[in-house]
Design an enzyme around this catalytic site. Structure first.
Site, short mmCIF file in Angstrom:
data_model
loop_
_atom_site.label_atom_id
_atom_site.label_comp_id
_atom_site.label_asym_id
_atom_site.label_seq_id
_atom_site.Cartn_x
_atom_site.Cartn_y
_atom_site.Cartn_z
N SER A 9 16.36 12.28 -18.29
CA SER A 9 15.07 11.72 -18.70
C SER A 9 14.19 12.59 -19.56
CB SER A 9 14.27 11.34 -17.45
OG SER A 9 14.90 10.24 -16.83
N SER B 111 13.41 8.66 -19.30
CA SER B 111 12.17 7.95 -19.00
C SER B 111 10.91 8.71 -19.43
CB SER B 111 12.08 7.71 -17.49
OG SER B 111 12.06 8.94 -16.79
N LYS C 66 3.51 13.97 -17.98
CA LYS C 66 4.07 12.66 -17.62
C LYS C 66 3.36 12.13 -16.39
CE LYS C 66 8.69 10.67 -16.76
NZ LYS C 66 10.13 11.00 -16.62
#
EC number: 6.3.5.7
Lengths: 513, 486
Positions: free
Chosen positions: B157, B133, B38
């Site tokens: 997330s 996210s 990420k």
């Protein structure tokens, strides 16, 4: 607590009883190899931005890691100042935006600092006489660990600000002194004592000129019996001497302002050393809300003592208060007491000895190498040596007269080979640092005391014979004054090379004949 | 889906290149394994943007500890994945690079079930979100572009997008894995998250990442021993708790039914299944909002354009430069949270908001302590309220509203620092993945994953059938005849 202002204040009439109240916030840079929360080096005057780690530059994703040495320094200092060491203390973030604060917040200890409730004793001389010293105490509210900021330099010509982050993240101990002081002199003495303590401990080098010790003064005045007045904070004080000046100026300014019916603003003022006054600082408009928040990346700091040390702890991972306590060096107050006891000197003397860097060692070295009693040596060291150094702005280390040379000279005096007047003359020559020993100078200038008793007797007789009137006066009973005059005449005759005690004896013997 | 094909081939090539230089000794357990990270993890020499203008072009000079550990094992970093800006959001739609599309949008399972509103409508219009996210990481694993990906989990997330994308999403216990190099959202709740295709893989990755890091003072000192998961056959020793408060308003009937079926599955296999209560669950949203925004306001204070990242051209004064930089660098979501957070940290509000929220947080954490102390080993809950919604529908509500709704089932685990995992369970009526969540005791990841693995074996979640991929690789991705759970 109202400190009643008991002595006339220097400089103006003791008309209105305004009680000045002075508190101090002192930031001492911790003497350590690396910074408080990162591994970059701590070093004075390094090339700009050469000592900046990723964490210091606040690169995203970096985390603080506590430096053990800094914790030990704070514990040492807390113990030396008679504080309670908090076995559990916490770290917080103090937020504000400024170019020298890369993260937008400073990590400090606002809620629970590492040490609280201490006291510092310091001494002042009354009325500028070294003979009368009084001891005062100031309460230490707390000591907290926090980060130093970087440095920003404003370049107005090019409308730019230059930022150097070398200092960002260096460990500081903030020492808060309660408003127990009443004037510049007290503030200066308290800070001087703190400086000596820090230097003795080694927890900070505390050199103000290098920014290792920074003092902000909080000053207010009020009438006795009434609540404390509005206080101002005075910053930008670069030496202990300026501290005293700044505080005294501010007390006077506030007193005059209030006497004229004005009010005091709760503001921050800067000390202008050139003008010798304080001026308002423009930076801090309005009160700042620092939005304190616990620092989530640092667990509470837990300290142990011998009693509560868990069984399987790794010595490397743990700070043991008792262990540190056992290893504290002698503090200045203890050192002074020992000097007084060991050498039979006065407390005021020990004060001056510790106050000058290297002077104690110098004195002790002289004592070791001379037969003269320390009680007498001290006079030579404090009066003759020190005043000469002061006159020429030299440090003890820079003295052209070494302990050996002085000891050697004092030995001559002690063996009565020269008079003390002669000794002073020799010392004056030694200052020139031409590499001659005391004995060489004595021989060169023919300053030896006349050792031959017969020769001395002859001179005494000659003087008596030449002073008939005086002799008659003596018979009439005015002994002492006449005797002194006769001794003086003999000294003149011998160009100071006669031992006054011996001369007195000889004259008295002759006159009684 | 030409892009997917390209990436799949690239993955093969990368694997080949990874193996050749290391001929002889494998570097470690993950040698040659393609992974994705990420974009809020620092990667040395590689742009790290957090999907924000503020860090566009920012090349980190160091690797996050977890990245370094993966590389040390020989893993091959394929790329940085997309996310909501600074990890704020539950859809992966609010990043500066645009929204992430759920690979399941292009699956045969979804396309079969979806009815276009009119023939003239663009086929593509009803693609669904990944959740967030860590949407990019979930999509990367889900679409076979890598075997494992790093996400982050602050309020759900990692688990939320895992559920929507049909992959395993593990949130480890706070303090187990280093956060050094993870650009923080909420320091006291963030953890690196692990996204994989199966529970065994999650255990392997966990084994490479967990353990004390001297650079992160919030990691525990205890020695961590990587473990292999046993093939559990007998669950009768376990006590599974079903927290009634997780029957939250808005929970779809479908998911409710699935949850119930899962409970029955455990019961029928001999486990003790009991209803439990976590009474303070309903306060967690508000509590999270206060604590999260407060830490955000603090963490974002460093972005002033001075040392790195975006700097505005405004140069009338330092202050105006700061203001312009931050206005230009941050999106509305980030700026909104900064303002809220600063409000809660004001001296006059601190006691009533921040301190109170900390107290509520402790109550929430204590709820779990009590339940686990009463003999319950693992909690079973839904992960999300719904299956993935179409993007066009998702953006009708603002980020804050969506986060508030979507975080309800996952957030409490972050409050309490507990480990939690999403296991893909079944497909919804719309052909989209639905997952269920297991929450375990602190630092008992082995137990948690063991039970999760058993469950995974029972449900046999179907493989995604990405049409174009299937066309090119006959036989490689066989259509699985699954006795699927739904």
């Amino acid at each position: 607590k109202v400190t009643f202002f008991s002595r006339p204040y220097k400089g103006y009439e003791f008309i209105a009883p305004w009680v000045p109240v002075v508190g101090l916030e002192i930031h001492a840079q911790i003497s350590s190899n690396s910074k408080l929360f990162s591994g970059s080096q701590v070093q004075f005057a390094a090339p700009p931005n050469s000592l900046v780690s990723f964490f210091d530059a606040s690169l995203p994703g970096t985390l603080p890691v506590l430096n053990r040495r800094c914790v030990e320094a704070a514990v040492m200092t807390g113990l030396a100042l008679n504080c309670s060491i908090n076995k559990k203390s916490l770290f917080d973030r103090k937020h504000y935006f400024y170019a020298d604060l890369p993260a937008g917040y400073q990590i400090t200890q606002q809620r629970v600092p590492i040490a609280v409730n201490g006291r510092l004793s310091y001494s002042l001389c009354i009325d500028n006489k070294m003979s009368q010293m009084v001891t005062k105490t100031v309460r230490i509210k707390q000591i907290q660990l926090e980060q130093d900021s970087g440095k920003s330099l404003h370049d107005d010509t090019r409308s730019q600000t230059l930022v150097d982050l070398n200092r960002a993240g260096v460990g500081l101990m903030e020492v808060v002194m309660e408003p127990d002081m009443c004037c510049g002199e007290e503030a200066a003495a308290a800070v001087r004592e703190l400086q000596l303590i820090l230097q003795t401990l080694g927890s900070s080098q505390a050199v103000m000129a290098e920014g290792q010790l920074r003092v902000d003064a909080n000053v207010s005045v009020h009438h006795p019996g009434e609540p404390y007045g509005v206080r101002t904070e005075v910053k930008n004080i670069n030496s202990i001497r300026f501290l005293a000046k700044a505080v005294d100026y501010e007390i006077q300014r506030q007193t005059e302002e209030l006497e004229n019916g004005g009010t005091i603003l709760n503001e921050t003022r800067a000390f202008d050393s050139k003008l010798g006054c304080t001026v308002p600082m423009r930076d801090k408009e309005g009160k700042q809300d620092y939005r304190f928040m616990p620092e989530p990346n640092l667990p509470p700091l837990i300290l142990y003592d011998a009693k509560y040390l868990p069984a399987n702890t790794n010595h490397q991972q743990v700070v043991n208060i008792d262990w540190i306590h056992e290893r504290l060096p002698d503090l200045p107050s203890v050192k002074r007491a020992k000097l007084v006891e060991q050498y039979g000197i006065l407390p005021e003397h020990s004060f001056t000895l510790l106050n000058e860097d290297g002077l104690t060692e110098f004195f002790e070295n002289v004592v070791k190498q001379t037969q003269m009693k320390p009680k007498k040596v001290i006079g030579w060291v404090l009066n003759d040596l020190l005043s000469y150094l002061k006159q020429h702005s030299l440090t003890v280390k820079e003295s052209p007269v070494s302990p050996f040379l002085l000891a050697d000279l004092l030995n001559l005096l002690e063996k009565k080979e020269i008079s003390s007047t002669a000794a002073k003359q020799v010392l004056a020559e030694l200052w020139k640092g031409e590499g001659k020993t005391a004995l060489e100078i004595v021989k060169e200038k023919e300053l030896e005391l006349i050792q031959d008793q017969k020769e001395l007797e002859q001179i005494c007789q000659a003087v008596i014979d030449g002073q008939e009137n005086e002799v008659i006066m003596m018979v009439l009973g005015r002994n002492q004054k006449v005797l002194n005059k006769l001794i003086g005449l003999v000294q003149r005759e011998t160009q100071g090379r006669s031992n006054p005690v011996l001369v007195k004896q000889l004259l008295e013997k002759k006159l009684s004949e | 889906m030409k892009k997917t094909l390209y990436v799949a081939h690239f993955a093969l090539i990368a694997v080949v290149f990874a193996i050749i230089p290391n001929a002889g000794q494998p570097l470690g357990v993950l040698d040659g394994i393609p992974i994705a990270v990420k974009d809020n993890f620092s990667t040395a020499g590689i742009e790290t943007t957090c999907a924000s203008n503020m860090l566009k072009g920012y090349v980190s000079p160091y690797n996050a500890t977890v990245v370094q550990k993966l590389l040390d094992q020989g893993a091959v970093l394929l790329g940085k994945t997309n996310l909501d800006e600074f990890a704020m959001g539950s859809g992966s739609t609010d990043g500066v690079f645009g929204p992430v599309r759920n690979p399941w949008s292009y699956s045969r399972q979804y396309k079969e079930k979806s009815v276009p509103k009119s023939h003239s409508e663009d086929k593509d219009a009803n693609w669904v979100i990944t959740g967030g996210s860590s949407g990019g990481s979930a999509a990367a694993v889900s679409s076979f572009t890598c075997f494992a990906a790093l996400g982050s989990d602050t309020g759900g997330s990692t688990r939320n997008p895992a559920a929507h994308c049909g992959v395993v999403g593990l949130k480890p216990t706070y303090g187990l894995i280093s956060r050094h190099g993870l650009i923080p959202l909420v320091n006291s709740m963030d953890v690196p998250g692990i996204l994989t295709r199966c529970v065994d893989d999650a255990a392997v990755v966990l084994g490479s990442l967990a353990g004390h890091d001297p650079k992160d003072s919030t990691t525990i000192q205890d020695n961590f021993k990587p473990f292999e998961l046993p093939n559990l056959t007998d669950v009768s020793k376990f006590s599974i708790g079903i927290p009634k408060e997780y029957h939250a308003p808005g929970l779809s009937n479908e998911i409710l039914a699935l949850w119930s079926k899962a409970a029955d599955l455990f019961k029928n296999a001999g486990a003790k299944v009991i209803e439990v209560s976590l009474p303070h669950t309903r306060y967690s949203i508000v509590c999270y909002h206060v604590l999260c925004t407060a830490e955000v306001a603090s963490n974002m204070a460093r972005f002033d354009g001075l040392e790195y990242g975006h700097r505005s051209d405004m140069n009338k004064s330092t202050e105006s430069m700061y203001a312009a930089t931050r206005r230009e660098g941050f999106n509305d979501v980030v700026r909104g949270r900064i303002l809220s957070g600063n409000y809660f940290l004001l001296k006059q509000n601190y006691e009533n908001y921040f301190i109170k929220a900390q107290k509520v947080r402790r109550l929430i954490a204590n709820d779990f302590v009590k339940v686990f102390r009463s003999g319950v080993d693992i909690l079973l809950t839904p992960t999300t309220l719904n299956d993935a919604v179409p993007y066009m529908e998702f953006i009708k509500e603002d980020n804050r509203t969506r986060s508030t709704q979507d975080d309800i089932l996952t957030q409490a685990a972050n409050m309490a620092g507990l480990p939690a995992i999403n296991v893909p369970t079944a497909l919804s009526e719309r052909g989209l993945p639905v997952g269920l969540q297991f929450i375990g005791r602190s630092f008992q990841e082995k137990q948690l994953l063991t039970v999760a693995k058993w469950f995974e074996k029972q449900v046999k979640f179907p493989m995604i059938q990405l049409e174009e991929v299937k066309r090119h690789d006959h036989g490689v991705f066989q259509h699985q005849k699954s006795a699927s759970f739904s």
